[in-house]
Design a protein around this motif. Structure first.
Motif, PDB file in Angstrom:
ATOM      1  N   VAL A  38      49.851  36.634  56.990  1.00 25.88           N
ATOM      2  CA  VAL A  38      48.462  36.192  56.873  1.00 25.88           C
ATOM      3  C   VAL A  38      47.721  36.419  58.194  1.00 25.88           C
ATOM      4  CG1 VAL A  38      46.977  34.171  56.619  1.00 25.88           C
ATOM      5  CG2 VAL A  38      48.871  34.537  55.022  1.00 25.88           C
ATOM      6  N   ALA A  39      48.389  36.130  59.310  1.00 17.93           N
ATOM      7  CA  ALA A  39      47.762  36.330  60.619  1.00 17.93           C
ATOM      8  C   ALA A  39      47.448  37.803  60.856  1.00 17.93           C
ATOM      9  CB  ALA A  39      48.678  35.801  61.724  1.00 17.93           C
ATOM     10  N   LEU A  40      48.381  38.686  60.493  1.00 20.98           N
ATOM     11  CA  LEU A  40      48.145  40.125  60.655  1.00 20.98           C
ATOM     12  C   LEU A  40      47.030  40.602  59.734  1.00 20.98           C
ATOM     13  CD1 LEU A  40      48.917  42.863  61.846  1.00 20.98           C
ATOM     14  CD2 LEU A  40      50.627  43.080  60.021  1.00 20.98           C
ATOM     15  N   ALA A  41      47.044  40.140  58.490  1.00 24.50           N
ATOM     16  CA  ALA A  41      45.996  40.533  57.540  1.00 24.50           C
ATOM     17  C   ALA A  41      44.626  40.055  58.020  1.00 24.50           C
ATOM     18  CB  ALA A  41      46.306  39.969  56.160  1.00 24.50           C
ATOM     19  N   ALA A  42      44.581  38.857  58.594  1.00 24.39           N
ATOM     20  CA  ALA A  42      43.313  38.316  59.086  1.00 24.39           C
ATOM     21  C   ALA A  42      42.743  39.189  60.202  1.00 24.39           C
ATOM     22  CB  ALA A  42      43.507  36.889  59.583  1.00 24.39           C
ATOM     23  N   LEU A  43      43.614  39.696  61.071  1.00 26.42           N
ATOM     24  CA  LEU A  43      43.156  40.573  62.149  1.00 26.42           C
ATOM     25  C   LEU A  43      42.511  41.838  61.587  1.00 26.42           C
ATOM     26  CD1 LEU A  43      42.935  41.534  65.070  1.00 26.42           C
ATOM     27  CD2 LEU A  43      45.312  42.337  64.899  1.00 26.42           C
ATOM     28  N   TRP A  44      43.137  42.432  60.574  1.00 29.92           N
ATOM     29  CA  TRP A  44      42.602  43.683  60.029  1.00 29.92           C
ATOM     30  C   TRP A  44      41.347  43.449  59.188  1.00 29.92           C
ATOM     31  CZ3 TRP A  44      43.068  48.298  61.728  1.00 29.92           C
ATOM     32  CH2 TRP A  44      44.198  48.649  62.470  1.00 29.92           C
ATOM     33  N   VAL A  45      41.276  42.343  58.477  1.00 29.21           N
ATOM     34  CA  VAL A  45      40.051  42.018  57.732  1.00 29.21           C
ATOM     35  C   VAL A  45      38.905  41.808  58.717  1.00 29.21           C
ATOM     36  CG1 VAL A  45      38.931  40.280  56.288  1.00 29.21           C
ATOM     37  CG2 VAL A  45      41.234  41.074  55.723  1.00 29.21           C
ATOM     38  N   TYR A  46      39.183  41.086  59.781  1.00 25.53           N
ATOM     39  CA  TYR A  46      38.189  40.850  60.836  1.00 25.53           C
ATOM     40  C   TYR A  46      37.705  42.178  61.420  1.00 25.53           C
ATOM     41  CZ  TYR A  46      36.693  39.442  65.583  1.00 25.53           C
ATOM     42  OH  TYR A  46      36.011  39.269  66.761  1.00 25.53           O
ATOM     43  N   THR A  47      38.656  43.070  61.715  1.00 25.34           N
ATOM     44  CA  THR A  47      38.306  44.358  62.312  1.00 25.34           C
ATOM     45  C   THR A  47      37.482  45.215  61.369  1.00 25.34           C
ATOM     46  OG1 THR A  47      40.287  44.357  63.701  1.00 25.34           O
ATOM     47  CG2 THR A  47      39.269  46.493  63.247  1.00 25.34           C
ATOM     48  N   ILE A  48      37.904  45.326  60.133  1.00 25.92           N
ATOM     49  CA  ILE A  48      37.253  46.242  59.198  1.00 25.92           C
ATOM     50  C   ILE A  48      35.908  45.699  58.709  1.00 25.92           C
ATOM     51  CG2 ILE A  48      37.447  47.315  56.927  1.00 25.92           C
ATOM     52  CD1 ILE A  48      40.487  47.510  57.476  1.00 25.92           C
ATOM     53  N   VAL A  49      35.875  44.427  58.311  1.00 28.71           N
ATOM     54  CA  VAL A  49      34.638  43.880  57.740  1.00 28.71           C
ATOM     55  C   VAL A  49      33.557  43.725  58.811  1.00 28.71           C
ATOM     56  CG1 VAL A  49      33.605  41.908  56.575  1.00 28.71           C
ATOM     57  CG2 VAL A  49      35.862  42.727  55.867  1.00 28.71           C
ATOM     58  N   LEU A  50      33.862  42.964  59.869  1.00 33.04           N
ATOM     59  CA  LEU A  50      32.852  42.746  60.907  1.00 33.04           C
ATOM     60  C   LEU A  50      32.654  43.998  61.757  1.00 33.04           C
ATOM     61  CD1 LEU A  50      33.617  39.108  62.145  1.00 33.04           C
ATOM     62  CD2 LEU A  50      31.991  39.885  60.422  1.00 33.04           C
ATOM     63  N   GLY A  51      33.742  44.728  62.016  1.00 38.95           N
ATOM     64  CA  GLY A  51      33.642  45.914  62.858  1.00 38.95           C
ATOM     65  C   GLY A  51      32.814  47.012  62.225  1.00 38.95           C
ATOM     66  N   ARG A  52      33.022  47.269  60.959  1.00 39.61           N
ATOM     67  CA  ARG A  52      32.245  48.302  60.274  1.00 39.61           C
ATOM     68  C   ARG A  52      30.762  47.961  60.294  1.00 39.61           C
ATOM     69  NH1 ARG A  52      34.103  49.007  54.402  1.00 39.61           N
ATOM     70  NH2 ARG A  52      35.814  50.160  55.374  1.00 39.61           N
ATOM     71  N   ARG A  53      30.448  46.698  60.054  1.00 38.17           N
ATOM     72  CA  ARG A  53      29.044  46.281  60.061  1.00 38.17           C
ATOM     73  C   ARG A  53      28.439  46.455  61.460  1.00 38.17           C
ATOM     74  NH1 ARG A  53      28.431  40.148  59.133  1.00 38.17           N
ATOM     75  NH2 ARG A  53      29.479  40.706  57.186  1.00 38.17           N
ATOM     76  N   ALA A  54      29.183  46.061  62.497  1.00 44.33           N
ATOM     77  CA  ALA A  54      28.668  46.164  63.866  1.00 44.33           C
ATOM     78  C   ALA A  54      28.459  47.616  64.271  1.00 44.33           C
ATOM     79  CB  ALA A  54      29.618  45.474  64.835  1.00 44.33           C
ATOM     80  N   VAL A  55      29.410  48.477  63.959  1.00 42.70           N
ATOM     81  CA  VAL A  55      29.294  49.897  64.315  1.00 42.70           C
ATOM     82  C   VAL A  55      28.141  50.542  63.558  1.00 42.70           C
ATOM     83  CG1 VAL A  55      30.455  52.140  64.163  1.00 42.70           C
ATOM     84  CG2 VAL A  55      31.701  50.144  65.007  1.00 42.70           C
ATOM     85  N   ALA A  56      27.934  50.134  62.320  1.00 45.94           N
ATOM     86  CA  ALA A  56      26.816  50.675  61.545  1.00 45.94           C
ATOM     87  C   ALA A  56      25.471  50.344  62.173  1.00 45.94           C
ATOM     88  CB  ALA A  56      26.864  50.125  60.114  1.00 45.94           C
ATOM     89  N   HIS A  57      25.431  49.265  62.959  1.00 49.27           N
ATOM     90  CA  HIS A  57      24.204  48.880  63.658  1.00 49.27           C
ATOM     91  C   HIS A  57      24.169  49.417  65.088  1.00 49.27           C
ATOM     92  CE1 HIS A  57      23.921  46.002  60.298  1.00 49.27           C
ATOM     93  NE2 HIS A  57      22.628  45.970  60.564  1.00 49.27           N
ATOM     94  N   GLY A  58      25.059  50.341  65.394  1.00 46.39           N
ATOM     95  CA  GLY A  58      25.023  50.991  66.695  1.00 46.39           C
ATOM     96  C   GLY A  58      25.818  50.320  67.788  1.00 46.39           C
ATOM     97  N   GLU A  59      26.614  49.312  67.464  1.00 42.90           N
ATOM     98  CA  GLU A  59      27.411  48.615  68.479  1.00 42.90           C
ATOM     99  C   GLU A  59      28.679  49.399  68.790  1.00 42.90           C
ATOM    100  OE1 GLU A  59      26.503  46.014  70.120  1.00 42.90           O
ATOM    101  OE2 GLU A  59      24.714  45.492  68.964  1.00 42.90           O
ATOM    102  N   THR A  60      29.138  49.293  70.009  1.00 45.37           N
ATOM    103  CA  THR A  60      30.362  49.984  70.430  1.00 45.37           C
ATOM    104  C   THR A  60      31.381  49.048  71.078  1.00 45.37           C
ATOM    105  OG1 THR A  60      29.494  50.500  72.636  1.00 45.37           O
ATOM    106  CG2 THR A  60      29.056  52.091  70.872  1.00 45.37           C
TER     107      THR A  60
END
Length: 329
Positions: A291-313
């Motif tokens: 669950v801890a590992l899955a949470a890390l990847w969900v956090y990365t993909i869901v929030l990360g994709r949204r942030a990168v789409a808005h130009g964040e690096t």
């Protein structure tokens, strides 16, 4: 607006504002002058943004204004907004941009551990390097399980050690050597330990005691290694940016990753200190790690994709990152 003409007229005022913003002590008259120049420069920046948005001029003037603002209002103090932005924007963006590097390093690291484990388990001379038969038996029967004794002290020691290793991987990543050395040593150690446990009929115990915390812990180390190698590759191939600019931008973004990994390693340390060596059923312990590992990847993909789409690096906000010259490409 003729930006060149406008800048030629205003540059002396901007330079004076910059000089006052850098000055350690100000007289009363200089403080009044600083406020007046700040208000004028803020108006100039607004006009440039609306009429002639040149990135280099905007960034340079923003930096001058930020320095002056800190002299007028006091130094910037981290706020709840800054922490929230780091956790929901900067960190996930940096991790998301690193995702393919992280996955590649993970596949190679796990593959190396499996190869080493199979080799050691099937070659007596390699197994002998791990100790005499009696030493191996003692390790399998006692030492391996006894290492994972529950407690906050143990969790703290594990966390600080792993966080230091991850920070080194990123900080010394530009060498291209240190991350590879750490990743290879880590994989070889895990593979060889698993081989010893397997040859003595305790492979199940090995996974029961490694999997709860090891999933998140190893993933964090793999991400750190990937970050270090990414920085090394940036030095080799900076792309359309200058090498100095590319290293500065990627380096700041990867510092964000280093800070974030201290958090993931703190979680894995808590799992190792309070779950791995506990009396909980083995399936529940492994589920906690999964669950801890899955949470890390969900956090990365869901929030990360949204942030990168808005130009964040994952880099600093534009007005704090310094001057950047526009480039083609």
């Amino acid at each position: 607006m003729d930006l060149d003409a406008f800048a030629a007229v205003k540059t002396p005022q901007w330079e004076r504002l910059d000089a006052l913003g850098r000055q350690r002590r100000l007289t009363g008259a200089e403080a009044d002058e600083l406020v007046g120049l700040y208000q004028s420069a803020a108006t100039d920046l607004s006009a440039i943004r609306s009429s002639a948005p040149d990135p280099a001029v905007i960034t340079q003037l923003s930096q001058v204004l930020a320095r002056a603002r800190s002299r007028i209002a006091g130094a910037h103090e981290p706020s709840v907004r800054d922490v929230a932005r780091f956790a929901t924007v900067s960190l996930p963006a940096a991790l998301y941009r690193l995702r393919w590097w992280s996955l590649a390093v993970t596949v190679l690291g796990v593959g190396l551990a499996v190869v080493v484990g199979v080799y050691v388990a099937t070659h007596p001379h390699a197994l002998a390097v791990m100790g005499t038969p009696s030493e191996q038996q003692q390790y399998v029967d006692q030492a391996f399980a006894e290492y994972y004794h529950p407690g906050a002290g143990f969790a703290g020691v594990v966390w600080t050690n792993n966080a230091w290793i991850a920070t080194q991987c990123i900080g010394l990543g530009i060498s291209g050597v240190w991350p590879v050395m750490v990743l290879v040593q880590n994989s070889v150690m895990v593979g060889a330990t698993g081989a010893v446990m397997a040859t003595h009929g305790q492979l199940g115990l090995f996974f029961q005691l490694i999997a709860p915390h090891g999933q998140l812990e190893l993933m964090s180390i793999f991400i750190a290694g990937a970050a270090g190698l990414r920085l090394f590759w940036t030095a080799i191939d900076p792309g359309p940016r200058t090498r100095g600019q590319a290293l500065a931008e990627e380096g700041r973004a990867l510092v964000t990753v280093a800070i974030g990994l201290t958090g993931t390693l703190a979680v894995s340390g808590l799992i190792e200190g309070f779950v791995t060596g506990s009396g909980l059923p083995w399936w529940l312990k492994i589920s906690v790690g999964s669950v801890a590992l899955a949470a890390l990847w969900v956090y990365t993909i869901v929030l990360g994709r949204r942030a990168v789409a808005h130009g964040e690096t994952g880099d600093l906000e534009r007005d704090r990152a310094g001057d950047v010259l526009p480039v083609v490409g």
